[in-house]
Design a protein around this motif. Structure first.
Motif, PDB file in Angstrom:
ATOM      1  N   GLU A 384       0.838  -1.204   0.000  1.00  0.00           N
ATOM      2  CA  GLU A 384       0.000   0.000   0.000  1.00  0.00           C
ATOM      3  C   GLU A 384       0.874   1.256   0.000  1.00  0.00           C
ATOM      4  N   PRO A 385       0.381   2.330  -0.610  1.00  0.00           N
ATOM      5  CA  PRO A 385       1.099   3.599  -0.480  1.00  0.00           C
ATOM      6  C   PRO A 385       1.087   4.007   0.994  1.00  0.00           C
ATOM      7  N   THR A 386       2.242   4.397   1.479  1.00  0.00           N
ATOM      8  CA  THR A 386       2.412   4.559   2.929  1.00  0.00           C
ATOM      9  C   THR A 386       2.978   5.935   3.263  1.00  0.00           C
ATOM     10  N   ILE A 387       2.381   6.565   4.281  1.00  0.00           N
ATOM     11  CA  ILE A 387       2.868   7.900   4.687  1.00  0.00           C
ATOM     12  C   ILE A 387       3.120   7.905   6.200  1.00  0.00           C
ATOM     13  N   PHE A 388       4.276   8.383   6.582  1.00  0.00           N
ATOM     14  CA  PHE A 388       4.621   8.548   8.000  1.00  0.00           C
ATOM     15  C   PHE A 388       4.836  10.025   8.310  1.00  0.00           C
ATOM     16  N   ASP A 389       4.379  10.436   9.486  1.00  0.00           N
ATOM     17  CA  ASP A 389       4.748  11.760   9.980  1.00  0.00           C
ATOM     18  C   ASP A 389       5.989  11.568  10.845  1.00  0.00           C
ATOM     19  N   THR A 390       7.124  12.098  10.369  1.00  0.00           N
ATOM     20  CA  THR A 390       8.382  11.882  11.096  1.00  0.00           C
ATOM     21  C   THR A 390       8.766  13.125  11.902  1.00  0.00           C
ATOM     22  N   ASP A 391       7.875  14.104  11.931  1.00  0.00           N
ATOM     23  CA  ASP A 391       8.094  15.337  12.686  1.00  0.00           C
ATOM     24  C   ASP A 391       9.339  16.095  12.207  1.00  0.00           C
ATOM     25  N   ASN A 392      10.515  15.837  12.833  1.00  0.00           N
ATOM     26  CA  ASN A 392      11.684  16.666  12.501  1.00  0.00           C
ATOM     27  C   ASN A 392      12.596  16.046  11.447  1.00  0.00           C
ATOM     28  N   ILE A 410       7.931  15.867   7.052  1.00  0.00           N
ATOM     29  CA  ILE A 410       8.800  16.598   7.985  1.00  0.00           C
ATOM     30  C   ILE A 410       8.209  18.012   8.154  1.00  0.00           C
ATOM     31  N   THR A 411       8.172  18.486   9.385  1.00  0.00           N
ATOM     32  CA  THR A 411       7.575  19.803   9.647  1.00  0.00           C
ATOM     33  C   THR A 411       8.682  20.843   9.829  1.00  0.00           C
ATOM     34  N   PHE A 412       8.450  22.059   9.298  1.00  0.00           N
ATOM     35  CA  PHE A 412       9.431  23.126   9.531  1.00  0.00           C
ATOM     36  C   PHE A 412       8.696  24.433   9.835  1.00  0.00           C
ATOM     37  N   ASP A 413       9.462  25.399  10.368  1.00  0.00           N
ATOM     38  CA  ASP A 413       8.856  26.684  10.736  1.00  0.00           C
ATOM     39  C   ASP A 413       9.364  27.855   9.893  1.00  0.00           C
ATOM     40  N   THR A 414      10.598  27.755   9.382  1.00  0.00           N
ATOM     41  CA  THR A 414      11.139  28.874   8.594  1.00  0.00           C
ATOM     42  C   THR A 414      11.761  28.344   7.298  1.00  0.00           C
ATOM     43  N   ILE A 415      11.924  29.248   6.335  1.00  0.00           N
ATOM     44  CA  ILE A 415      12.529  28.849   5.056  1.00  0.00           C
ATOM     45  C   ILE A 415      13.958  28.365   5.281  1.00  0.00           C
ATOM     46  N   ASP A 416      14.688  29.074   6.131  1.00  0.00           N
ATOM     47  CA  ASP A 416      16.071  28.665   6.398  1.00  0.00           C
ATOM     48  C   ASP A 416      16.126  27.246   6.932  1.00  0.00           C
ATOM     49  N   GLU A 417      15.192  26.943   7.834  1.00  0.00           N
ATOM     50  CA  GLU A 417      15.170  25.595   8.405  1.00  0.00           C
ATOM     51  C   GLU A 417      14.852  24.560   7.312  1.00  0.00           C
ATOM     52  N   ALA A 418      13.907  24.897   6.432  1.00  0.00           N
ATOM     53  CA  ALA A 418      13.534  23.965   5.349  1.00  0.00           C
ATOM     54  C   ALA A 418      14.741  23.701   4.451  1.00  0.00           C
ATOM     55  N   VAL A 419      15.462  24.757   4.099  1.00  0.00           N
ATOM     56  CA  VAL A 419      16.623  24.593   3.213  1.00  0.00           C
ATOM     57  C   VAL A 419      17.701  23.757   3.927  1.00  0.00           C
ATOM     58  N   ARG A 420      17.881  24.029   5.202  1.00  0.00           N
ATOM     59  CA  ARG A 420      18.912  23.277   5.946  1.00  0.00           C
ATOM     60  C   ARG A 420      18.555  21.778   5.975  1.00  0.00           C
ATOM     61  N   ILE A 421      17.298  21.473   6.279  1.00  0.00           N
ATOM     62  CA  ILE A 421      16.890  20.054   6.330  1.00  0.00           C
ATOM     63  C   ILE A 421      17.013  19.436   4.927  1.00  0.00           C
ATOM     64  N   ALA A 422      16.547  20.172   3.923  1.00  0.00           N
ATOM     65  CA  ALA A 422      16.579  19.641   2.544  1.00  0.00           C
ATOM     66  C   ALA A 422      18.007  19.277   2.151  1.00  0.00           C
ATOM     67  N   ASN A 423      18.960  20.141   2.516  1.00  0.00           N
ATOM     68  CA  ASN A 423      20.356  19.901   2.106  1.00  0.00           C
ATOM     69  C   ASN A 423      21.100  18.939   3.027  1.00  0.00           C
ATOM     70  N   ALA A 424      20.493  18.601   4.167  1.00  0.00           N
ATOM     71  CA  ALA A 424      21.181  17.712   5.114  1.00  0.00           C
ATOM     72  C   ALA A 424      21.014  16.265   4.681  1.00  0.00           C
ATOM     73  N   SER A 425      21.629  15.921   3.561  1.00  0.00           N
ATOM     74  CA  SER A 425      21.505  14.570   3.011  1.00  0.00           C
ATOM     75  C   SER A 425      22.781  14.264   2.249  1.00  0.00           C
ATOM     76  N   ASP A 426      23.121  12.980   2.175  1.00  0.00           N
ATOM     77  CA  ASP A 426      24.279  12.598   1.352  1.00  0.00           C
ATOM     78  C   ASP A 426      23.952  12.737  -0.127  1.00  0.00           C
ATOM     79  N   TYR A 427      22.656  12.747  -0.424  1.00  0.00           N
ATOM     80  CA  TYR A 427      22.213  12.787  -1.816  1.00  0.00           C
ATOM     81  C   TYR A 427      21.963  14.212  -2.277  1.00  0.00           C
TER      82      TYR A 427
END
Ligand code: NAD
Length: 499
Positions: A384-392, A410-427
């Motif tokens: 089944e298509p599956t969705i998890f709320d992973t919070d941070n 993933i939940t965020f509060d500011t654009i800076d935080e969103a960009v930081r989380i988005a880029n925090a990946s090996d990929y």
């Protein structure tokens, strides 16, 4: 027969009479592996045996590479006027289009992809890719570089020689075409190794290449597993290896090239792509539908899958309601039914892997929908298509590539935080941002460290005009576009002294 009349009954009856070739294609002929070893090709639709496939070993690798080398050295392909290569490749694409139903059926049976997709994306996409590079190749020019008065300086591109292409199973023919089309257009010989999980269309189009006029030895197909790929990557007479697959195997390929002849290595690897929805997104409904297709299209077996959904806290609740609504479109169904949007997972191993991540997800995040194996056709592999709320987003499922229909919110509060989380990946393969503000769109796109950024859309750009590839551990080099030709050519400077 028109597409709209091709219902489940039609595809079942085509299946009943389908002839499947399982031998390797070397030097213009189909052959068993020299060892006579085979492996089973199982349909993920129902777990039945489709064919026994030649399991190519070292001797076959060597035969294919030698055939490719002979063909290259004979200049029968590389030495053709690009116009002539173009004409032959266009004939090949036309033959693929003529055999579109057969190829789409093979792809669906072999990989569990919905027939609605193989008939509209995989097969026509592969033909279009061949056409695009065929059409391009008699239009690309070299350069005359500025030089001293007594010199004429030419900068030209030449085919590199023997190109090995090792590809995965999620878009078996299309990913292969992204490699072999530019490589062949540029005048190289190619040895293609399809995934052992989906070898059928590659084997079939080899015969069509010969029929179109591609000389024997110029295009070879070697089915087999990782050892076959390793054999190619270690072979000293392969000049370039173009690989699409997982990051760990990509690292091995680099290693093999270093251990052997330092062949050129081009890697298109994994991803964990962020899809960011900002609170000023103008159309939450469309964003939600697109977020669902970004992760559930092709059963989530997408390198670009939007598997991390970053939603601003203020719109999260409203957005998730719409997202879960949009997910209802992806009920797993029989891939041979044209109404099915979500087919089968490629095999038992991948199903277990995905279900393993779902188990982990249940422990570390909140399950919003899905999470179970689906029973569609006896013996088949569905989830089944599956969705998890992973919070941070710290959860394992929000960091590792799952390559299945599992979304982490993933939940965020500011654009800076969103960009930081988005880029925090090996990929760094792809990313998307949804906003109504042009400045924010530009600013965020610039800051996202990935090879492709979509704004207010996802997975757009089916044209061949856009280079495709990754930053960081998503790989190097680019498929598609004229830039792909750079991978399969050497740059030569010729300096001519005038009298
Ligand atoms: P994989 O790395 O397991 O296998 C890819 C290919 O490599 C197969 O043909 C396989 O037989 C071969 N192989 C395996 N071990 C090898 C070895 N030691 N030496 C040489 N070849 C070897 O990947 P997969 O499971 O087939 O595909 C899924 C992966 O592909 C995912 O990580 C996905 O993100 C990635 N992918 C990337 C892109 C892209 O363009 N970036 C596109 C599609 C898939």
């Amino acid at each position: 027969m028109e597409t709209q009349n091709k219902d489940l009954k039609y595809w079942r009856s085509r299946r009943a009479t389908l002839e499947i070739e399982g031998r390797a294609f070397i030097d213009g002929t189909y052959r068993e592996a020299q060892s006579h070893h085979t492996f089973d090709c199982i349909s993920p639709i129902d777990g039945t045996l489709l064919a026994r496939i030649a399991a190519c070993g070292e001797a076959d690798v060597n035969d294919a590479v030698c055939a490719a080398r002979r063909a290259f050295d004979s200049n029968g392909w590389a030495g053709l006027n690009p116009r002539a290569r173009k004409a032959i490749m266009l004939r090949w694409a036309a033959l693929i289009r003529e055999h579109a139903d057969e190829l789409a059926l093979l792809e669906t049976l072999d990989a569990g992809k919905p027939i609605a997709d193989t008939t509209t994306v995989d097969v026509p996409g592969a033909a279009y890719c061949i056409e695009w590079f065929a059409e391009a190749i008699d239009k690309v020019c070299g350069e005359v570089a500025p030089a001293d008065q007594h010199l004429v300086g030419l900068v030209t591109r030449e085919p590199i020689g023997v190109v090995a292409a090792v590809v995965p199973w999620n878009f078996p023919l299309l990913m292969a075409a992204w490699k072999f089309a530019p490589a062949l257009a540029a005048g190289n010989s190619v040895v293609l190794k399809p995934s052992e999980k989906s070898p059928l269309t590659a084997i079939r189009v080899a015969r069509l290449a010969l029929e179109a006029g591609i000389p024997p030895g110029v295009f070879n197909v070697l089915p087999g597993g990782g050892e076959t790929g390793k054999g190619l990557a270690l072979h000293r007479d392969v000049d370039c290896i173009a690989f699409t697959g997982s990051t760990p195997v990509g690292k091995l390929i680099t290693q093999y090239a270093g251990e052997s002849n330092l062949k050129r290595v081009w890697l298109e690897l994994g991803g964990k792509s962020p899809n960011i929805v900002l609170p000023d997104c103008a159309d939450l409904e469309r964003a939600a539908k697109t977020a669902a297709s970004a992760i559930f299209y092709n059963m989530g077996e997408m390198c670009t899958a939007g598997s991390r959904l970053l939603v601003h806290r203020n719109i999260k609740e409203a957005f998730l309601d719409k997202l879960i609504d949009a997910t209802r479109r992806y009920v797993p169904g029989n891939p041979l039914d044209p109404a099915t949007a979500m087919g089968a997972i490629i095999d038992q191993t991948q199903l277990d892997r995905v279900l393993g991540y779902v188990d982990t997800g249940r422990r570390e995040a909140r399950l919003l929908t899905g999470g179970s194996r689906a029973h569609v056709v006896d013996g088949g592999f569905y989830i089944e298509p599956t969705i998890f709320d992973t919070d941070n987003g710290n959860a394992l499922i929000a960091r590792e590539e799952i390559f299945g229909p599992v979304l982490s919110v993933i939940t965020f509060d500011t654009i800076d935080e969103a960009v930081r989380i988005a880029n925090a990946s090996d990929y760094g393969l792809a990313a998307a941002v949804w906003t109504a503000d042009l400045t924010t769109a530009h600013d965020v796109s610039r800051r996202l460290r990935s090879g492709t950024v979509w704004v207010n859309c996802y997975d757009e750009g089916g044209d061949m005009n856009f280079p495709f590839g990754g930053y960081r551990q998503s790989g190097n080099g680019r498929d598609k576009s004229l830039h792909a030709l750079e991978k399969y050519t050497e740059l030569k400077s010729t300096l001519i002294r005038l009298r």
